[in-house]
Write an enzyme that holds these catalytic residues in place. Structure first.
Site, PDB file in Angstrom:
ATOM      1  N   CYS A 120      -3.172 -17.798  14.410  1.00  0.00           N
ATOM      2  CA  CYS A 120      -2.704 -16.944  15.407  1.00  0.00           C
ATOM      3  C   CYS A 120      -2.640 -17.710  16.655  1.00  0.00           C
ATOM      4  O   CYS A 120      -3.309 -18.899  16.774  1.00  0.00           O
ATOM      5  CB  CYS A 120      -3.787 -16.035  15.822  1.00  0.00           C
ATOM      6  SG  CYS A 120      -4.040 -14.852  14.480  1.00  0.00           S
TER       7      CYS A 120
ATOM      8  N   LYS B  52      -4.344   4.108   6.694  1.00  0.00           N
ATOM      9  CA  LYS B  52      -4.368   4.462   8.289  1.00  0.00           C
ATOM     10  C   LYS B  52      -4.463   6.196   8.042  1.00  0.00           C
ATOM     11  O   LYS B  52      -3.909   6.728   7.311  1.00  0.00           O
ATOM     12  CB  LYS B  52      -3.400   4.263   9.103  1.00  0.00           C
ATOM     13  CG  LYS B  52      -3.068   2.831   9.522  1.00  0.00           C
ATOM     14  CD  LYS B  52      -2.120   2.656  10.490  1.00  0.00           C
ATOM     15  CE  LYS B  52      -1.676   1.298  10.414  1.00  0.00           C
ATOM     16  NZ  LYS B  52      -1.108   0.624   9.051  1.00  0.00           N
TER      17      LYS B  52
ATOM     18  N   CYS C 103      -9.039 -13.521  18.963  1.00  0.00           N
ATOM     19  CA  CYS C 103      -9.393 -12.267  19.516  1.00  0.00           C
ATOM     20  C   CYS C 103     -10.901 -12.008  19.211  1.00  0.00           C
ATOM     21  O   CYS C 103     -10.971 -12.190  17.870  1.00  0.00           O
ATOM     22  CB  CYS C 103      -8.655 -11.202  19.248  1.00  0.00           C
ATOM     23  SG  CYS C 103      -6.850 -11.530  19.653  1.00  0.00           S
TER      24      CYS C 103
ATOM     25  N   CYS D 243     -11.347  -9.246  16.255  1.00  0.00           N
ATOM     26  CA  CYS D 243     -10.420  -8.957  15.033  1.00  0.00           C
ATOM     27  C   CYS D 243     -10.978  -8.817  13.892  1.00  0.00           C
ATOM     28  O   CYS D 243     -11.885  -9.430  13.438  1.00  0.00           O
ATOM     29  CB  CYS D 243      -9.593 -10.463  15.179  1.00  0.00           C
ATOM     30  SG  CYS D 243      -8.487 -10.471  13.705  1.00  0.00           S
TER      31      CYS D 243
ATOM     32  N   ASP E 201     -12.296  -1.480  14.021  1.00  0.00           N
ATOM     33  CA  ASP E 201     -12.864  -1.599  12.884  1.00  0.00           C
ATOM     34  C   ASP E 201     -14.273  -1.808  12.668  1.00  0.00           C
ATOM     35  O   ASP E 201     -14.627  -2.896  13.782  1.00  0.00           O
ATOM     36  CB  ASP E 201     -11.816  -2.606  12.227  1.00  0.00           C
ATOM     37  CG  ASP E 201     -10.369  -2.124  11.898  1.00  0.00           C
ATOM     38  OD1 ASP E 201     -10.226  -0.928  11.389  1.00  0.00           O
ATOM     39  OD2 ASP E 201      -9.532  -3.174  12.141  1.00  0.00           O
TER      40      ASP E 201
ATOM     41  N   ARG F 272       0.803  -1.049   0.051  1.00  0.00           N
ATOM     42  CA  ARG F 272       0.164   0.009   0.121  1.00  0.00           C
ATOM     43  C   ARG F 272       0.791   1.225   0.126  1.00  0.00           C
ATOM     44  O   ARG F 272       0.323   2.268  -0.702  1.00  0.00           O
ATOM     45  CB  ARG F 272      -0.818  -0.079   1.318  1.00  0.00           C
ATOM     46  CG  ARG F 272      -1.876   1.351   1.383  1.00  0.00           C
ATOM     47  CD  ARG F 272      -2.526   1.059   2.725  1.00  0.00           C
ATOM     48  NE  ARG F 272      -3.770   0.336   2.561  1.00  0.00           N
ATOM     49  CZ  ARG F 272      -4.294  -0.415   3.489  1.00  0.00           C
ATOM     50  NH1 ARG F 272      -3.738  -0.533   4.511  1.00  0.00           N
ATOM     51  NH2 ARG F 272      -5.254  -1.206   3.421  1.00  0.00           N
ATOM     52  N   TYR F 273       2.101   1.171   0.558  1.00  0.00           N
ATOM     53  CA  TYR F 273       2.877   2.262   0.854  1.00  0.00           C
ATOM     54  C   TYR F 273       4.246   2.086  -0.158  1.00  0.00           C
ATOM     55  O   TYR F 273       4.535   0.639  -0.209  1.00  0.00           O
ATOM     56  CB  TYR F 273       3.191   2.428   2.218  1.00  0.00           C
ATOM     57  CG  TYR F 273       1.938   2.768   3.060  1.00  0.00           C
ATOM     58  CD1 TYR F 273       1.212   3.664   2.906  1.00  0.00           C
ATOM     59  CD2 TYR F 273       1.710   1.823   4.020  1.00  0.00           C
ATOM     60  CE1 TYR F 273      -0.011   3.928   3.631  1.00  0.00           C
ATOM     61  CE2 TYR F 273       0.444   1.871   4.826  1.00  0.00           C
ATOM     62  CZ  TYR F 273      -0.061   2.966   4.831  1.00  0.00           C
ATOM     63  OH  TYR F 273      -1.221   3.267   5.541  1.00  0.00           O
TER      64      TYR F 273
ATOM     65  N   ARG G 221       7.466   0.193   1.949  1.00  0.00           N
ATOM     66  CA  ARG G 221       7.289  -0.997   2.804  1.00  0.00           C
ATOM     67  C   ARG G 221       6.081  -1.794   2.364  1.00  0.00           C
ATOM     68  O   ARG G 221       5.263  -1.181   1.777  1.00  0.00           O
ATOM     69  CB  ARG G 221       7.066  -0.470   4.391  1.00  0.00           C
ATOM     70  CG  ARG G 221       5.887   0.546   4.518  1.00  0.00           C
ATOM     71  CD  ARG G 221       6.252   1.423   5.606  1.00  0.00           C
ATOM     72  NE  ARG G 221       5.109   2.185   6.412  1.00  0.00           N
ATOM     73  CZ  ARG G 221       4.612   3.558   5.805  1.00  0.00           C
ATOM     74  NH1 ARG G 221       5.244   4.043   4.704  1.00  0.00           N
ATOM     75  NH2 ARG G 221       3.606   3.907   6.439  1.00  0.00           N
TER      76      ARG G 221
ATOM     77  N   ARG H  27      -9.715  -9.748  11.146  1.00  0.00           N
ATOM     78  CA  ARG H  27      -9.472 -10.833  10.388  1.00  0.00           C
ATOM     79  C   ARG H  27     -10.091 -12.166  10.737  1.00  0.00           C
ATOM     80  O   ARG H  27     -10.002 -13.261  10.439  1.00  0.00           O
ATOM     81  CB  ARG H  27      -7.951 -11.223  10.166  1.00  0.00           C
ATOM     82  CG  ARG H  27      -7.125  -9.977   9.543  1.00  0.00           C
ATOM     83  CD  ARG H  27      -5.863 -10.491   9.334  1.00  0.00           C
ATOM     84  NE  ARG H  27      -4.700  -9.434   9.227  1.00  0.00           N
ATOM     85  CZ  ARG H  27      -4.418  -8.860   8.469  1.00  0.00           C
ATOM     86  NH1 ARG H  27      -5.261  -8.847   7.069  1.00  0.00           N
ATOM     87  NH2 ARG H  27      -3.701  -8.089   8.291  1.00  0.00           N
TER      88      ARG H  27
ATOM     89  N   ASP I  57      -8.401   3.216  10.397  1.00  0.00           N
ATOM     90  CA  ASP I  57      -8.278   2.595   9.086  1.00  0.00           C
ATOM     91  C   ASP I  57      -9.532   2.860   8.227  1.00  0.00           C
ATOM     92  O   ASP I  57     -10.675   2.771   8.805  1.00  0.00           O
ATOM     93  CB  ASP I  57      -8.187   0.861   9.183  1.00  0.00           C
ATOM     94  CG  ASP I  57      -6.505   0.574   8.987  1.00  0.00           C
ATOM     95  OD1 ASP I  57      -5.946   1.080   7.801  1.00  0.00           O
ATOM     96  OD2 ASP I  57      -6.015   0.035   9.824  1.00  0.00           O
TER      97      ASP I  57
HETATM   98  C1  LIG Z   1      -0.238  -0.177   9.054  1.00  0.00           C
HETATM   99  C2  LIG Z   1       0.283  -0.704   7.501  1.00  0.00           C
HETATM  100  C3  LIG Z   1       1.617  -0.934   7.314  1.00  0.00           C
HETATM  101  C4  LIG Z   1       2.635  -0.232   8.291  1.00  0.00           C
HETATM  102  O1  LIG Z   1       2.615   1.142   8.232  1.00  0.00           O
HETATM  103  P1  LIG Z   1       3.625   1.733   9.613  1.00  0.00           P
HETATM  104  O2  LIG Z   1       2.989   3.432   9.531  1.00  0.00           O
HETATM  105  O3  LIG Z   1       4.918   1.927   8.773  1.00  0.00           O
HETATM  106  O4  LIG Z   1       3.394   1.231  10.720  1.00  0.00           O
HETATM  107  C5  LIG Z   1       2.085  -1.168   6.350  1.00  0.00           C
HETATM  108  N1  LIG Z   1       1.250  -1.618   5.294  1.00  0.00           N
HETATM  109  C6  LIG Z   1      -0.132  -1.664   5.430  1.00  0.00           C
HETATM  110  C7  LIG Z   1      -1.152  -2.040   4.277  1.00  0.00           C
HETATM  111  C8  LIG Z   1      -0.594  -1.153   6.589  1.00  0.00           C
HETATM  112  O5  LIG Z   1      -2.042  -1.415   6.895  1.00  0.00           O
HETATM  113  S1  SF4 Z   2      -6.134  -9.544  16.578  1.00  0.00           S
HETATM  114 FE1  SF4 Z   2      -6.757 -10.980  15.194  1.00  0.00          FE
HETATM  115  S2  SF4 Z   2      -4.637 -11.114  13.908  1.00  0.00           S
HETATM  116 FE2  SF4 Z   2      -4.234 -10.490  16.036  1.00  0.00          FE
HETATM  117  S3  SF4 Z   2      -3.912 -12.099  17.185  1.00  0.00           S
HETATM  118 FE3  SF4 Z   2      -6.000 -11.598  17.476  1.00  0.00          FE
HETATM  119  S4  SF4 Z   2      -7.266 -12.708  16.159  1.00  0.00           S
HETATM  120 FE4  SF4 Z   2      -4.697 -12.759  15.623  1.00  0.00          FE
END
Ligand SMILES: *Cc1c(COP(=O)(O)O)cnc(C)c1O
Ligand code: SF4
Length: 336
Positions: free
Chosen positions: A114, A330, A118, A121, A286, A101-102, A105, A123, A323
């Protein structure tokens, strides 16, 4: 005569934490028995998964505790409102577990497993707890992607939870990335030190020590939401981690009923900081389907964060982020 256990030696690859993982509570009725409940738990359409040593902590804390609310299924999960992909990750998916996305990174998901499930979550619709051995996204494809995208300086391993991988796989991943000159930073986002603190084994620490020399910086971002997660075992694992060169950061989710006051957050962040962990992110919840009971309005969140800000020093203050559902990434609290 020898006891059966002695005749059947424990395989060397199966460390204590892996056994704890494998013996986890995986069903609602099993959880009811373990907690010795008189009234049954809600039958929810999402997985249940808690390692027994951690379930014991929840039992001791009580069913109304912030610990229980995060991990014990609730009838609120039957609420059909909310989204299945609340942060729009699928928009940026590049295959093989990579989300780009960025510019500089990438997120890489080496596993969907996991150490715990949670309840909040985002996911929760994708995770599977059935198989520890799903190192499935071919690592070589990811390294090819990195080699042809030299603008990527940092690989952020998330999941699932990257620390649930065996030491061998963990090492294989670091070895692969250290062969790409443009990748100078590696970061792991993990809840495992809290849930399975004995995962921080001597071998794991050795791998960290070795690879912290091969990268400019290795970072572990620990996911924790409430001071009651600071068990003696978690604190002991933090002490071990602090003796390496890992940069230790935290991420927390603001959750209604769990940590939705500046006082709760202040003691959490002080607890982290005192133990060598710098608070990095505080996520607004979320709008995930099955987790809407943890939701707060942006106004409530902003009020809590403002109060926190006037009661802690900047060093203790994480970025408050939200998000967006459309996958645009973010946003910092000050933008909303
Ligand atoms: C949060 C996130 C990151 C990491 O972002 P930082 O600002 O470096 O902590 C990288 N990729 C995605 C898709 C994210 O959601
Ligand atoms: S928040 Fe979601 S991804 Fe993170 S440890 Fe819990 S279940 Fe796993």
């Amino acid at each position: 005569m020898k006891a059966l256990n002695e005749l059947r030696p424990t395989p060397s690859y199966s460390a204590r934490w892996q056994q704890d993982f494998q013996e986890s509570i995986r069903a609602t009725d099993q959880l009811e028995m373990f907690l010795e409940l008189e009234t049954p738990l809600a039958k929810v359409p999402y997985p249940v998964f808690i390692p027994k040593p951690f379930a014991l902590k929840i039992k001791e804390a009580g069913l109304e505790s912030p610990l229980a609310l995060q991990f014990i299924p609730s009838f609120h999960e039957l609420d059909p409102s909310g989204f299945s992909d609340p942060i729009g990750d699928q928009v940026h998916a590049k295959g093989n577990g990579v989300i780009h996305r960025y510019q500089n990174r990438i997120l890489y998901t080496p596993t969907e497993v996991c150490p715990v499930q949670c309840r909040y979550c985002f996911r929760k619709n994708e995770l599977q707890q059935s198989d520890l051995d799903i190192f499935k996204s071919q690592l070589s494809r990811v390294t090819e992607y990195l080699a042809s995208n030299p603008q990527v300086e940092e690989v952020i391993l998330t999941g699932g939870d990257p620390l649930i991988l065996s030491d061998d796989k963990f090492e294989t991943i670091l070895e692969a990335f250290s062969g790409i000159p443009s990748v100078t930073m590696v970061r792991f986002h993990s809840r495992t030190p809290v849930i399975l603190p004995n995962r921080i084994t001597p071998r794991f620490l050795e791998i960290i020590r070795t690879f912290s020399k091969r990268f400019q910086i290795l970072t572990l971002v620990i996911h924790t939401n409430h001071l009651s997660e600071f068990t003696p075992e978690f604190l002991a694992s933090l002490e071990l981690l602090r003796k390496t060169n890992l940069q230790l950061l935290s991420q927390s989710v603001l959750l209604k009923g769990v940590n939705d006051s500046w006082e709760d957050l202040k003691v959490l962040f002080m607890g982290l900081y005192r133990n060598g962990v710098k608070p990095y992110y505080l996520h607004h919840p979320d709008p995930v389907k099955g987790g809407m009971h943890f939701m707060l309005s942006r106004e409530e969140g902003a009020r809590i964060y403002r109060d926190l800000k006037s009661n802690v020093s900047g060093v203790l203050l994480p970025h408050y982020v939200i998000d967006s559902v459309d996958g645009s990434g973010k946003k910092f609290a000050l933008e909303f």
